[in-house]
Scaffold this motif. Sequence first.
Motif, PDB file in Angstrom:
ATOM      1  N   HIS A   1       0.841  -1.197   0.000  1.00 12.22           N
ATOM      2  CA  HIS A   1       0.000   0.000   0.000  1.00 12.22           C
ATOM      3  C   HIS A   1       0.880   1.253   0.000  1.00 12.22           C
ATOM      4  O   HIS A   1       0.664   2.206  -0.744  1.00 12.22           O
ATOM      5  CB  HIS A   1      -0.904  -0.031   1.239  1.00 12.22           C
ATOM      6  N   TYR A   2       1.891   1.215   0.828  1.00 10.78           N
ATOM      7  CA  TYR A   2       2.790   2.358   0.938  1.00 10.78           C
ATOM      8  C   TYR A   2       3.523   2.623  -0.384  1.00 10.78           C
ATOM      9  O   TYR A   2       3.643   3.772  -0.817  1.00 10.78           O
ATOM     10  CB  TYR A   2       3.796   2.119   2.071  1.00 10.78           C
ATOM     11  N   ILE A   3       3.994   1.549  -1.002  1.00  6.72           N
ATOM     12  CA  ILE A   3       4.735   1.708  -2.259  1.00  6.72           C
ATOM     13  C   ILE A   3       3.829   2.282  -3.341  1.00  6.72           C
ATOM     14  O   ILE A   3       4.221   3.173  -4.092  1.00  6.72           O
ATOM     15  CB  ILE A   3       5.357   0.360  -2.714  1.00  6.72           C
ATOM     16  N   GLN A   4       2.579   1.784  -3.383  1.00 11.02           N
ATOM     17  CA  GLN A   4       1.638   2.310  -4.375  1.00 11.02           C
ATOM     18  C   GLN A   4       1.362   3.784  -4.115  1.00 11.02           C
ATOM     19  O   GLN A   4       1.352   4.602  -5.032  1.00 11.02           O
ATOM     20  CB  GLN A   4       0.336   1.514  -4.345  1.00 11.02           C
TER      21      GLN A   4
ATOM     22  N   GLY B   1       3.850  10.139  -6.400  1.00  5.59           N
ATOM     23  CA  GLY B   1       4.580  10.207  -7.659  1.00  5.59           C
ATOM     24  C   GLY B   1       6.063  10.456  -7.498  1.00  5.59           C
ATOM     25  O   GLY B   1       6.652  11.248  -8.233  1.00  5.59           O
ATOM     26  N   CYS B   2       6.672   9.772  -6.527  1.00  4.44           N
ATOM     27  CA  CYS B   2       8.115   9.936  -6.321  1.00  4.44           C
ATOM     28  C   CYS B   2       8.875   9.437  -7.548  1.00  4.44           C
ATOM     29  O   CYS B   2       8.797   8.270  -7.908  1.00  4.44           O
ATOM     30  CB  CYS B   2       8.574   9.178  -5.083  1.00  4.44           C
ATOM     31  N   ARG B   3       9.582  10.337  -8.169  1.00  6.85           N
ATOM     32  CA  ARG B   3      10.257   9.983  -9.427  1.00  6.85           C
ATOM     33  C   ARG B   3      11.432   9.043  -9.205  1.00  6.85           C
ATOM     34  O   ARG B   3      11.721   8.198 -10.033  1.00  6.85           O
ATOM     35  CB  ARG B   3      10.750  11.245 -10.134  1.00  6.85           C
ATOM     36  N   LEU B   4      12.091   9.244  -8.089  1.00  6.47           N
ATOM     37  CA  LEU B   4      13.247   8.402  -7.786  1.00  6.47           C
ATOM     38  C   LEU B   4      12.825   6.941  -7.671  1.00  6.47           C
ATOM     39  O   LEU B   4      13.426   6.060  -8.276  1.00  6.47           O
ATOM     40  CB  LEU B   4      13.891   8.880  -6.482  1.00  6.47           C
ATOM     41  N   CYS B   5      11.760   6.701  -6.906  1.00  9.83           N
ATOM     42  CA  CYS B   5      11.300   5.327  -6.703  1.00  9.83           C
ATOM     43  C   CYS B   5      10.673   4.770  -7.979  1.00  9.83           C
ATOM     44  O   CYS B   5      10.810   3.588  -8.267  1.00  9.83           O
ATOM     45  CB  CYS B   5      10.338   5.250  -5.532  1.00  9.83           C
ATOM     46  N   GLN B   6      10.006   5.616  -8.747  1.00 11.37           N
ATOM     47  CA  GLN B   6       9.460   5.166 -10.029  1.00 11.37           C
ATOM     48  C   GLN B   6      10.591   4.696 -10.934  1.00 11.37           C
ATOM     49  O   GLN B   6      10.501   3.660 -11.572  1.00 11.37           O
ATOM     50  CB  GLN B   6       8.697   6.301 -10.711  1.00 11.37           C
ATOM     51  N   ALA B   7      11.669   5.461 -10.962  1.00  4.10           N
ATOM     52  CA  ALA B   7      12.821   5.119 -11.796  1.00  4.10           C
ATOM     53  C   ALA B   7      13.456   3.817 -11.316  1.00  4.10           C
ATOM     54  O   ALA B   7      13.825   2.960 -12.115  1.00  4.10           O
ATOM     55  CB  ALA B   7      13.841   6.243 -11.778  1.00  4.10           C
TER      56      ALA B   7
END
Length: 136
Positions: free
Chosen positions: A86-89, A96-102
């Motif tokens: 849930h937290y990661i989603q 919309g953390c770009r670092l984690c998306q990348a």
Amino acid sequence: MTAPNPTDDELLAWLDEMLPVEQSTRIEQLLRDRSELRQRAALLARRRDAGGHTVGEIWRRHRLSCLSRSQLGEYLLGVADADLEHYIQFHTQEIGCRLCQANLEDLRAARQAQEPSEQRRQRYFESSAGLLRSRR
Ligand SMILES: [Zn+2]
């Protein structure tokens, strides 16, 4: 037309000062205009401080930080526990953390590269590269 009220998750993120400036400014404006929203934010803050299992609580426990590669890896494999998932989603999609998306994209690509057909292709490229090098 009236702007929609922020969700609980957004309010919690705002309380923890984790929202991008634009979003946080929008929420502050709404809070100034709407007393019922201020009440909801206050309630969320109290509940969070009482140590409930809200997203804000999980977030705070992690110091609202970005996720480690191993946490993201667990998530991709589908073995992360429900709180973490849930937290990661929330962190990657709503915030919309770009670092984690990348990082997620990177890990996804790395996993795909481990698939057999990819491995064959990889070996082929490596051996061609090896041939080219040995000719020099
Ligand atoms: Zn992050």
